[in-house]
Design a protein around this motif. Structure first.
Motif, PDB file in Angstrom:
ATOM      1  N   ILE A 139     -20.619   9.439 -13.268  1.00 51.01           N
ATOM      2  CA  ILE A 139     -19.862   8.222 -13.496  1.00 51.01           C
ATOM      3  C   ILE A 139     -18.517   8.281 -12.798  1.00 51.01           C
ATOM      4  O   ILE A 139     -18.030   7.302 -12.241  1.00 51.01           O
ATOM      5  N   PHE A 140     -17.888   9.475 -12.784  1.00 49.08           N
ATOM      6  CA  PHE A 140     -16.586   9.620 -12.122  1.00 49.08           C
ATOM      7  C   PHE A 140     -16.732   9.528 -10.607  1.00 49.08           C
ATOM      8  O   PHE A 140     -15.854   8.994  -9.918  1.00 49.08           O
ATOM      9  N   MET A 141     -17.841  10.074 -10.099  1.00 44.97           N
ATOM     10  CA  MET A 141     -18.088   9.967  -8.663  1.00 44.97           C
ATOM     11  C   MET A 141     -18.314   8.517  -8.257  1.00 44.97           C
ATOM     12  O   MET A 141     -17.863   8.084  -7.189  1.00 44.97           O
ATOM     13  N   LYS A 142     -18.988   7.768  -9.119  1.00 44.52           N
ATOM     14  CA  LYS A 142     -19.236   6.362  -8.818  1.00 44.52           C
ATOM     15  C   LYS A 142     -17.934   5.572  -8.854  1.00 44.52           C
ATOM     16  O   LYS A 142     -17.680   4.722  -7.994  1.00 44.52           O
ATOM     17  N   ILE A 143     -17.090   5.857  -9.844  1.00 43.99           N
ATOM     18  CA  ILE A 143     -15.796   5.170  -9.932  1.00 43.99           C
ATOM     19  C   ILE A 143     -14.920   5.553  -8.740  1.00 43.99           C
ATOM     20  O   ILE A 143     -14.236   4.713  -8.148  1.00 43.99           O
ATOM     21  N   GLY A 144     -14.957   6.837  -8.375  1.00 44.74           N
ATOM     22  CA  GLY A 144     -14.147   7.300  -7.249  1.00 44.74           C
ATOM     23  C   GLY A 144     -14.535   6.672  -5.925  1.00 44.74           C
ATOM     24  O   GLY A 144     -13.709   6.560  -5.017  1.00 44.74           O
ATOM     25  N   SER A 145     -15.812   6.275  -5.801  1.00 41.99           N
ATOM     26  CA  SER A 145     -16.261   5.663  -4.553  1.00 41.99           C
ATOM     27  C   SER A 145     -15.586   4.320  -4.307  1.00 41.99           C
ATOM     28  O   SER A 145     -15.541   3.841  -3.173  1.00 41.99           O
ATOM     29  N   TYR A 146     -15.066   3.702  -5.378  1.00 39.93           N
ATOM     30  CA  TYR A 146     -14.351   2.432  -5.216  1.00 39.93           C
ATOM     31  C   TYR A 146     -12.858   2.645  -4.966  1.00 39.93           C
ATOM     32  O   TYR A 146     -12.111   1.673  -4.848  1.00 39.93           O
ATOM     33  N   GLY A 147     -12.444   3.906  -4.883  1.00 39.61           N
ATOM     34  CA  GLY A 147     -11.032   4.187  -4.682  1.00 39.61           C
ATOM     35  C   GLY A 147     -10.483   3.644  -3.389  1.00 39.61           C
ATOM     36  O   GLY A 147      -9.302   3.295  -3.299  1.00 39.61           O
ATOM     37  N   VAL A 148     -11.334   3.553  -2.367  1.00 40.06           N
ATOM     38  CA  VAL A 148     -10.872   3.049  -1.066  1.00 40.06           C
ATOM     39  C   VAL A 148     -10.368   1.614  -1.190  1.00 40.06           C
ATOM     40  O   VAL A 148      -9.418   1.217  -0.487  1.00 40.06           O
ATOM     41  N   ILE A 149     -10.958   0.837  -2.096  1.00 41.93           N
ATOM     42  CA  ILE A 149     -10.517  -0.544  -2.281  1.00 41.93           C
ATOM     43  C   ILE A 149      -9.078  -0.576  -2.786  1.00 41.93           C
ATOM     44  O   ILE A 149      -8.232  -1.333  -2.283  1.00 41.93           O
ATOM     45  N   PHE A 150      -8.779   0.287  -3.759  1.00 39.18           N
ATOM     46  CA  PHE A 150      -7.437   0.300  -4.327  1.00 39.18           C
ATOM     47  C   PHE A 150      -6.424   0.861  -3.334  1.00 39.18           C
ATOM     48  O   PHE A 150      -5.268   0.437  -3.317  1.00 39.18           O
ATOM     49  N   VAL A 151      -6.856   1.811  -2.494  1.00 37.17           N
ATOM     50  CA  VAL A 151      -5.958   2.341  -1.469  1.00 37.17           C
ATOM     51  C   VAL A 151      -5.605   1.258  -0.459  1.00 37.17           C
ATOM     52  O   VAL A 151      -4.442   1.109  -0.049  1.00 37.17           O
ATOM     53  N   VAL A 152      -6.596   0.468  -0.049  1.00 35.56           N
ATOM     54  CA  VAL A 152      -6.349  -0.628   0.895  1.00 35.56           C
ATOM     55  C   VAL A 152      -5.405  -1.652   0.274  1.00 35.56           C
ATOM     56  O   VAL A 152      -4.472  -2.142   0.933  1.00 35.56           O
ATOM     57  N   LEU A 153      -5.625  -1.996  -0.992  1.00 36.35           N
ATOM     58  CA  LEU A 153      -4.737  -2.947  -1.666  1.00 36.35           C
ATOM     59  C   LEU A 153      -3.321  -2.395  -1.776  1.00 36.35           C
ATOM     60  O   LEU A 153      -2.343  -3.136  -1.589  1.00 36.35           O
ATOM     61  N   LEU A 154      -3.207  -1.104  -2.071  1.00 35.74           N
ATOM     62  CA  LEU A 154      -1.895  -0.483  -2.166  1.00 35.74           C
ATOM     63  C   LEU A 154      -1.172  -0.506  -0.827  1.00 35.74           C
ATOM     64  O   LEU A 154       0.023  -0.827  -0.751  1.00 35.74           O
ATOM     65  N   MET A 155      -1.894  -0.171   0.250  1.00 38.94           N
ATOM     66  CA  MET A 155      -1.299  -0.207   1.582  1.00 38.94           C
ATOM     67  C   MET A 155      -0.886  -1.632   1.960  1.00 38.94           C
ATOM     68  O   MET A 155       0.194  -1.832   2.544  1.00 38.94           O
ATOM     69  N   ALA A 156      -1.719  -2.609   1.629  1.00 35.85           N
ATOM     70  CA  ALA A 156      -1.391  -3.999   1.936  1.00 35.85           C
ATOM     71  C   ALA A 156      -0.127  -4.429   1.198  1.00 35.85           C
ATOM     72  O   ALA A 156       0.729  -5.139   1.760  1.00 35.85           O
ATOM     73  N   PHE A 157      -0.001  -4.004  -0.043  1.00 33.53           N
ATOM     74  CA  PHE A 157       1.194  -4.358  -0.830  1.00 33.53           C
ATOM     75  C   PHE A 157       2.447  -3.733  -0.225  1.00 33.53           C
ATOM     76  O   PHE A 157       3.496  -4.388  -0.118  1.00 33.53           O
ATOM     77  N   ILE A 158       2.360  -2.457   0.180  1.00 32.12           N
ATOM     78  CA  ILE A 158       3.513  -1.773   0.772  1.00 32.12           C
ATOM     79  C   ILE A 158       3.921  -2.447   2.080  1.00 32.12           C
ATOM     80  O   ILE A 158       5.106  -2.679   2.338  1.00 32.12           O
ATOM     81  N   ILE A 159       2.939  -2.757   2.927  1.00 33.21           N
ATOM     82  CA  ILE A 159       3.234  -3.403   4.207  1.00 33.21           C
ATOM     83  C   ILE A 159       3.850  -4.779   3.981  1.00 33.21           C
ATOM     84  O   ILE A 159       4.831  -5.156   4.647  1.00 33.21           O
ATOM     85  N   TYR A 160       3.305  -5.538   3.046  1.00 30.81           N
ATOM     86  CA  TYR A 160       3.847  -6.868   2.750  1.00 30.81           C
ATOM     87  C   TYR A 160       5.280  -6.770   2.246  1.00 30.81           C
ATOM     88  O   TYR A 160       6.153  -7.577   2.634  1.00 30.81           O
ATOM     89  N   THR A 161       5.549  -5.793   1.384  1.00 32.88           N
ATOM     90  CA  THR A 161       6.895  -5.618   0.853  1.00 32.88           C
ATOM     91  C   THR A 161       7.887  -5.293   1.965  1.00 32.88           C
ATOM     92  O   THR A 161       9.007  -5.812   1.994  1.00 32.88           O
ATOM     93  N   GLY A 162       7.471  -4.425   2.907  1.00 31.68           N
ATOM     94  CA  GLY A 162       8.351  -4.063   4.005  1.00 31.68           C
ATOM     95  C   GLY A 162       8.651  -5.229   4.922  1.00 31.68           C
ATOM     96  O   GLY A 162       9.803  -5.459   5.318  1.00 31.68           O
ATOM     97  N   ILE A 163       7.633  -6.000   5.260  1.00 31.23           N
ATOM     98  CA  ILE A 163       7.829  -7.154   6.143  1.00 31.23           C
ATOM     99  C   ILE A 163       8.697  -8.201   5.461  1.00 31.23           C
ATOM    100  O   ILE A 163       9.584  -8.814   6.088  1.00 31.23           O
ATOM    101  N   SER A 164       8.473  -8.424   4.170  1.00 26.03           N
ATOM    102  CA  SER A 164       9.281  -9.407   3.432  1.00 26.03           C
ATOM    103  C   SER A 164      10.745  -8.993   3.390  1.00 26.03           C
ATOM    104  O   SER A 164      11.642  -9.837   3.525  1.00 26.03           O
ATOM    105  N   ALA A 165      10.997  -7.692   3.213  1.00 26.37           N
ATOM    106  CA  ALA A 165      12.379  -7.214   3.147  1.00 26.37           C
ATOM    107  C   ALA A 165      13.100  -7.409   4.468  1.00 26.37           C
ATOM    108  O   ALA A 165      14.298  -7.728   4.500  1.00 26.37           O
ATOM    109  N   MET A 166      12.380  -7.236   5.578  1.00 20.66           N
ATOM    110  CA  MET A 166      13.019  -7.392   6.881  1.00 20.66           C
ATOM    111  C   MET A 166      13.393  -8.844   7.180  1.00 20.66           C
ATOM    112  O   MET A 166      14.234  -9.107   8.040  1.00 20.66           O
ATOM    113  N   THR A 167      12.784  -9.783   6.482  1.00 18.21           N
ATOM    114  CA  THR A 167      13.067 -11.193   6.744  1.00 18.21           C
ATOM    115  C   THR A 167      14.230 -11.728   5.916  1.00 18.21           C
ATOM    116  O   THR A 167      14.812 -12.754   6.288  1.00 18.21           O
ATOM    117  N   ASP A 168      14.572 -11.079   4.809  1.00 16.72           N
ATOM    118  CA  ASP A 168      15.621 -11.639   3.943  1.00 16.72           C
ATOM    119  C   ASP A 168      16.673 -10.631   3.513  1.00 16.72           C
ATOM    120  O   ASP A 168      17.411 -10.869   2.557  1.00 16.72           O
TER     121      ASP A 168
END
Length: 257
Positions: A139-168
């Motif tokens: 069950i943990f291996m199955k849950i861990g296989s979806y970890g890439v989705i959360f990593v992508v979302l986390l990276m997208a949030f960080i990138i969005y935050t950085g770009i937003s900060a540079m504009t204002d």
């Protein structure tokens, strides 16, 4: 290689400075790729690199090949435990406020005379012990296989935050001392390019680039073994680009919040 280490990169880039952080990320990328390539080339058809070390250095090399990765993983587990504890403490306080409707005192100082991170660490320890004691980990291996989705979302949030900060936000180059003395009521922020506190970043990158022990199992199932070097290099290169973008934009983004 990409995982929760991404969330720590903005802080580590703040500690090392923006330019020095990028330089160290690139240098450790080259060192990690080259050392991983050496392991792959020397191991050949061996099942594990510790078996290769046994052939050259006897039992001493074999046990060193087992102990060294374990020490690195122990450090990574310790960092991960601290990170989870720091996240769990305010979550428990937020749930308490939501249920009771009463304000609580948020103080991240380790103390025993009121509810602090010390108690959440104990709670988390027993939870992790119970989970690690289970024999069936499918069950943990199955849950861990979806970890890439959360990593992508986390990276997208960080990138969005950085770009937003540079504009204002108005940024300027300064010393670490000037960055610490930032007036958060104003819209001006000071970015540090170089700092002597870079070992914090090196510690994260040491675990973040670590693929050496499992690289043999990965390439053994490769469809085109003759392209293993290229594939490993591309993997490390993509991780370097991800770390560089998330570290730099995360530093800028969270500084500009």
């Amino acid at each position: 290689m990409l995982g929760t280490a991404v969330s720590t990169l903005p802080y580590t880039f703040q500690q090392s400075g923006l330019i020095l952080g990028l330089i160290l990320t690139f240098v450790t990328f080259l060192i990690s790729f080259y050392s991983c390539k050496l392991i792959i080339d020397m191991a050949g058809t061996d099942n594990d690199y510790s078996d290769t070390l046994r052939k050259f250095y006897g039992p001493t090399g074999f046990y060193m090949g087992l102990i060294s990765p374990a020490v690195i993983m122990l450090g990574a587990v310790a960092v991960f435990f601290v990170t989870m504890n720091q996240v769990m403490y305010p979550m428990i306080l937020a749930i308490t406020v939501w249920i009771t409707g009463n304000d609580v005192n948020y103080d991240n100082t380790p103390r025993w005379d009121w509810f602090s991170g010390n108690y959440t660490a104990i709670i988390l320890f027993f939870i992790m012990t119970a989970l690690c004691s289970k024999k069936d980990i499918k069950i943990f291996m199955k849950i861990g296989s979806y970890g890439v989705i959360f990593v992508v979302l986390l990276m997208a949030f960080i990138i969005y935050t950085g770009i937003s900060a540079m504009t204002d936000t108005n940024f300027k180059i300064g010393t670490p001392e000037e960055s610490v003395d930032t007036d958060w009521n104003k819209n001006d922020r000071t970015i540090t390019l170089f700092s002597s506190n870079f070992p914090v970043l090196l510690g994260v990158l040491c675990a973040g680039y670590y693929l050496h022990t499992c690289s043999l199992n990965i390439i053994r199932n490769s469809k085109n073994p003759e392209k293993n070097t290229r594939d490993v290099f591309m993997g490390y290169l993509l991780v370097f680009i991800s770390y560089a973008i998330c570290g730099s934009l995360g530093y800028i983004g969270y500084l500009g919040v």
